[in-house]
Design an enzyme around this catalytic site. Structure first.
Site, PDB file in Angstrom:
ATOM      1  N   GLU A   1      -5.874 -11.106  -1.030  1.00 40.98           N
ATOM      2  CA  GLU A   1      -6.669 -10.881   0.199  1.00 40.98           C
ATOM      3  C   GLU A   1      -8.161 -10.826  -0.117  1.00 40.98           C
ATOM      4  OE1 GLU A   1      -5.287  -7.511   2.481  1.00 40.98           O
ATOM      5  OE2 GLU A   1      -3.193  -7.861   1.982  1.00 40.98           O
TER       6      GLU A   1
ATOM      7  N   GLU B   1       0.790  -1.237   0.000  1.00 40.22           N
ATOM      8  CA  GLU B   1       0.000   0.000   0.000  1.00 40.22           C
ATOM      9  C   GLU B   1       0.820   1.283   0.000  1.00 40.22           C
ATOM     10  OE1 GLU B   1      -2.654  -0.543   3.340  1.00 40.22           O
ATOM     11  OE2 GLU B   1      -3.569  -2.332   2.497  1.00 40.22           O
TER      12      GLU B   1
END
Ligand code: HAH
Length: 359
Positions: free
Chosen positions: A271, A164
């Site tokens: 995920e 991220e």
């Protein structure tokens, strides 16, 4: 020797009886015996994020072994839990997951080496409480990566090296984290170099969410391209895939897959979950029949896309095991329960499960 038609038929009958007999004996049908990983054999490994407590519970353990052939530690390998102080590591939880994967010959993904969340405060500050210099921070990052990747070398086959780092704002390239404030973008490149030095055989990932949003997708693409062109050892991109009953569309997903694949890198879904809430502002909570139906349709659509792009997709991992617990319970809306997975709180397959395995 030639057989009469009659004896051929008898032989065929006997053979097929022998094949199906075990199911009668055990009272089990094919649907009972096969797990997700079996349906997707020949496509990609199917994984799940786990906690050490789940692995120690025999019902959940057997359930995991039935459906999955890959694991990721939900939290145990993150920087704050595993490296709480500069000179002390907490290995117990991560070791338990690594040992389990070794024992049952499951693949194991490492998550994550460098992130703006769940990072210990000491990493960024000196003893006087001031922010450290870029040199000190990179030195600490290197020590962290060498220790963790080194310990699990040969046991963790893939690492989410940087998580991220790209900003959510469409007009901004990099997330304005402390990593970025202190090091600029160099910390990203260095993290990959350190990880590659620590385990030259590991597959190294850049991992992020909202990878299908056009601007963010392009920013991630540019970052990956820059690293590839500069010879930085980044081998793959992880699409977190925290999706919802309305997002992404099959077409958005497919163009995302093709865009990243055009860089010549591998892709994994790292995920996956499908929130039953289309918007963060959906406050009327609950797993209504309508949401159940929409979720099943969305799971059908995304797995169809995964199968059609099996050449690009090298793994699919779910973020949590069942609706008994999901990181989306209370996030991003406090007090709101979510039901984003393929199994309900009793570990029973949901409608969405049957859509994923019936092909
Ligand atoms: C992921 N972030 C993280 O990669 C994972 O480590 C964590 O367990 C759950 C989700 C997704 C995310 C977030 O944490 C905050 C805002 C948006 C998305």
């Amino acid at each position: 020797m030639t057989m009469t038609l009659f004896s051929k038929i008898i032989l065929k009958l006997v053979c097929s009886m022998m094949l199906i007999a075990p199911f009668f004996v055990s009272g089990q049908t094919d649907q009972h015996r096969r797990g997700l990983k079996d349906y997707y054999k020949g496509y990609f490994p199917v994984g799940v994020a786990v906690t050490p407590r789940q692995l120690a519970d025999s019902a959940q353990k057997n359930f995991i072994l039935k459906h999955f052939n890959s694991l990721t530690a939900e939290n145990a390998m993150k920087m704050a839990p595993i490296h709480p102080k500069e000179n002390s590591f907490f290995w117990t939880d991560a070791d338990a997951i690594v040992n389990f994967a070794q024992q049952y010959k499951l693949k194991l993904r490492g998550h994550t080496l460098c992130w703006h969340n769940q990072t210990p405060r000491w990493m960024f500050y000196d003893q006087a409480g001031n922010l450290v210099s870029k040199e000190v921070l990179l030195q600490r990052l290197k020590a962290h990566i060498y220790a963790v990747v080194g310990r699990y070398k040969g046991k963790v086959y893939a690492w989410d090296v940087v998580n991220e780092a790209v900003a959510d704002e469409p007009d901004r390239m990099f997330r304005n984290s402390l990593w970025y404030q202190i090091c600029g973008e160099d910390y990203i490149f260095k993290a990959f170099q350190y990880a590659h030095e620590a385990d030259p055989k590991a597959i190294l990932f850049y991992n992020d969410y909202n990878t299908e949003y056009p601007r963010k997708r392009e920013h991630i693409y540019q970052l990956l391209k820059k690293m590839r062109d500069a010879g930085i050892p980044v081998h793959a991109v992880g699409l977190q895939a925290h999706w919802s009953i309305t997002n992404p569309s099959k077409q958005e997903l497919e163009s995302t897959i093709m865009r990243y694949a055009s860089l010549g890198i591998k892709i994994q879904i790292t995920e996956l979950d499908v929130s039953i809430y289309a918007k963060d502002s959906d406050s009327a909570s609950g797993f209504t029949p309508e949401r159940e139906q929409q979720q099943a349709a969305q799971y059908l659509s995304i797995f169809k896309a995964f199968r059609e792009h099996r050449k690009q997709i090298h793994g699919v991992t779910f973020w949590n095991l069942s609706d008994r617990y999901s990181w989306l319970d209370n996030f991003p809306v406090r007090g709101r329960k979510n039901y984003p997975l393929l199994f309900d709180a009793e570990l029973q397959p949901k409608k969405a499960y049957w859509e994923v395995v019936n092909f």
